[in-house]
Write a protein that holds these residues in place. Structure first.
Motif, PDB file in Angstrom:
ATOM      1  N   GLU A   1      10.064  21.217   0.947  1.00 48.02           N
ATOM      2  CA  GLU A   1      10.225  22.401   0.099  1.00 48.02           C
ATOM      3  C   GLU A   1       8.870  22.987  -0.251  1.00 48.02           C
ATOM      4  OE1 GLU A   1      12.451  21.177  -3.295  1.00 48.02           O
ATOM      5  OE2 GLU A   1      14.366  21.189  -2.226  1.00 48.02           O
TER       6      GLU A   1
ATOM      7  N   ALA B   1       8.502  10.383  -5.589  1.00 45.23           N
ATOM      8  CA  ALA B   1       9.957  10.455  -5.470  1.00 45.23           C
ATOM      9  C   ALA B   1      10.553   9.057  -5.573  1.00 45.23           C
ATOM     10  CB  ALA B   1      10.349  11.094  -4.144  1.00 45.23           C
ATOM     11  N   ASP B   2      11.863   9.015  -5.813  1.00 45.09           N
ATOM     12  CA  ASP B   2      12.560   7.730  -5.930  1.00 45.09           C
ATOM     13  C   ASP B   2      12.720   7.025  -4.595  1.00 45.09           C
ATOM     14  OD1 ASP B   2      12.909   7.728  -8.682  1.00 45.09           O
ATOM     15  OD2 ASP B   2      14.705   8.963  -8.547  1.00 45.09           O
ATOM     16  N   ASP B   3      13.012   7.796  -3.537  1.00 45.65           N
ATOM     17  CA  ASP B   3      13.199   7.207  -2.216  1.00 45.65           C
ATOM     18  C   ASP B   3      12.610   8.136  -1.158  1.00 45.65           C
ATOM     19  OD1 ASP B   3      15.020   9.237  -2.408  1.00 45.65           O
ATOM     20  OD2 ASP B   3      16.751   8.072  -1.784  1.00 45.65           O
ATOM     21  N   ARG B   4      12.665   7.677   0.083  1.00 44.37           N
ATOM     22  CA  ARG B   4      12.030   8.418   1.179  1.00 44.37           C
ATOM     23  C   ARG B   4      12.710   9.759   1.430  1.00 44.37           C
ATOM     24  NH1 ARG B   4      12.203   8.374   7.050  1.00 44.37           N
ATOM     25  NH2 ARG B   4      10.115   8.836   7.809  1.00 44.37           N
ATOM     26  N   ASP B   5      14.030   9.807   1.336  1.00 42.03           N
ATOM     27  CA  ASP B   5      14.749  11.060   1.574  1.00 42.03           C
ATOM     28  C   ASP B   5      14.368  12.122   0.544  1.00 42.03           C
ATOM     29  OD1 ASP B   5      16.021   9.983   3.760  1.00 42.03           O
ATOM     30  OD2 ASP B   5      17.767   9.317   2.606  1.00 42.03           O
ATOM     31  N   THR B   6      14.281  11.722  -0.700  1.00 40.37           N
ATOM     32  CA  THR B   6      13.878  12.659  -1.750  1.00 40.37           C
ATOM     33  C   THR B   6      12.437  13.097  -1.547  1.00 40.37           C
ATOM     34  OG1 THR B   6      15.379  11.505  -3.238  1.00 40.37           O
ATOM     35  CG2 THR B   6      13.810  13.009  -4.242  1.00 40.37           C
ATOM     36  N   ALA B   7      11.588  12.171  -1.115  1.00 44.20           N
ATOM     37  CA  ALA B   7      10.188  12.525  -0.854  1.00 44.20           C
ATOM     38  C   ALA B   7      10.090  13.542   0.277  1.00 44.20           C
ATOM     39  CB  ALA B   7       9.387  11.272  -0.510  1.00 44.20           C
ATOM     40  N   GLU B   8      10.885  13.335   1.329  1.00 47.03           N
ATOM     41  CA  GLU B   8      10.883  14.303   2.430  1.00 47.03           C
ATOM     42  C   GLU B   8      11.349  15.669   1.967  1.00 47.03           C
ATOM     43  OE1 GLU B   8      13.084  12.985   5.797  1.00 47.03           O
ATOM     44  OE2 GLU B   8      11.803  11.257   6.141  1.00 47.03           O
ATOM     45  N   ARG B   9      12.421  15.708   1.179  1.00 46.41           N
ATOM     46  CA  ARG B   9      12.939  16.992   0.703  1.00 46.41           C
ATOM     47  C   ARG B   9      11.912  17.701  -0.165  1.00 46.41           C
ATOM     48  NH1 ARG B   9      15.119  18.027  -3.866  1.00 46.41           N
ATOM     49  NH2 ARG B   9      15.709  15.902  -4.302  1.00 46.41           N
ATOM     50  N   ARG B  10      11.296  16.977  -1.089  1.00 46.61           N
ATOM     51  CA  ARG B  10      10.289  17.591  -1.961  1.00 46.61           C
ATOM     52  C   ARG B  10       9.084  18.079  -1.170  1.00 46.61           C
ATOM     53  NH1 ARG B  10      10.235  13.648  -7.262  1.00 46.61           N
ATOM     54  NH2 ARG B  10      12.299  14.275  -7.992  1.00 46.61           N
TER      55      ARG B  10
ATOM     56  N   ARG C   1       5.103   4.815   1.920  1.00 43.85           N
ATOM     57  CA  ARG C   1       5.306   4.497   0.499  1.00 43.85           C
ATOM     58  C   ARG C   1       4.159   3.631  -0.005  1.00 43.85           C
ATOM     59  NH1 ARG C   1       7.325   0.175  -2.205  1.00 43.85           N
ATOM     60  NH2 ARG C   1       8.053  -0.778  -0.286  1.00 43.85           N
TER      61      ARG C   1
END
Length: 177
Positions: free
Chosen positions: A122, A110-119, A26
């Motif tokens: 994908e 992204a807002d957080d690490r999990d969302t960043a990983e998902r984006r 981050r």
């Protein structure tokens, strides 16, 4: 919204088997790096950065005390060093990764690490569709492949309906019966 840089190990890090080893860093201010600078560096295994921090801090303290600066001024200077550590913590982590032959694959917002990983995954999986012999990717968009074997029912395409129109109303404007 924070930005995350994605790093993969090795010079050819874009490998499907190495996805568990990808590191998301981050960008921005790290509060715990400011409060517990050396411990934060130890936790993230930034050995060379820790050594540099210890040398810089000791030289800074020795230099200020040899100049005869008061304790309150040294305390304020220590706060400035701590703020600098909080601001540059992610840069130190990226620098250490680049020294270890990790390469940066992407930047994700992204807002957080999990969302960043998902984006990231994908977007990354869309790019990986061209990999040969990828047993995990399944194309569900087309019909199953057929072989051109004479006499086999799966070789011929299905026949078109008798008017060439498929649906509830075979004629434009007609009734359903």
């Amino acid at each position: 919204m924070p930005a995350y840089t994605v790093h993969a190990p090795g010079p050819n890090g874009a490998d499907l088997r190495a996805t568990d080893n990808f590191v998301f860093v981050r960008d921005g201010f790290h509060f715990w790096a400011m409060i517990y600078g050396p411990l934060w560096l130890l936790w993230h295994r930034l050995w060379l950065a820790l050594l540099g921090w210890v040398i810089l801090f000791a030289a800074f303290q020795a230099g200020l005390s040899s100049l005869g600066v008061g304790r309150s001024s040294i305390f304020l200077a220590d706060i400035v060093l701590a703020l600098l550590m909080g601001l540059e913590a992610s840069s130190l982590r990226r620098w250490t990764l680049s020294r270890g032959n990790w390469r940066q694959l992407d930047v994700v917002i992204a807002d957080d690490r999990d969302t960043a990983e998902r984006r990231f995954f994908e977007r990354w999986s869309q790019k990986q569709r061209g990999i040969v012999n990828d047993q995990w990717a399944v194309d569900r968009g087309g019909p199953p492949p057929t072989r051109n074997v004479p006499g086999q029912p799966f070789s011929d395409p299905p026949p078109l309906p008798s008017g060439g129109i498929i649906g509830l109303f075979p004629e434009p404007g007609g009734s359903s019966r």
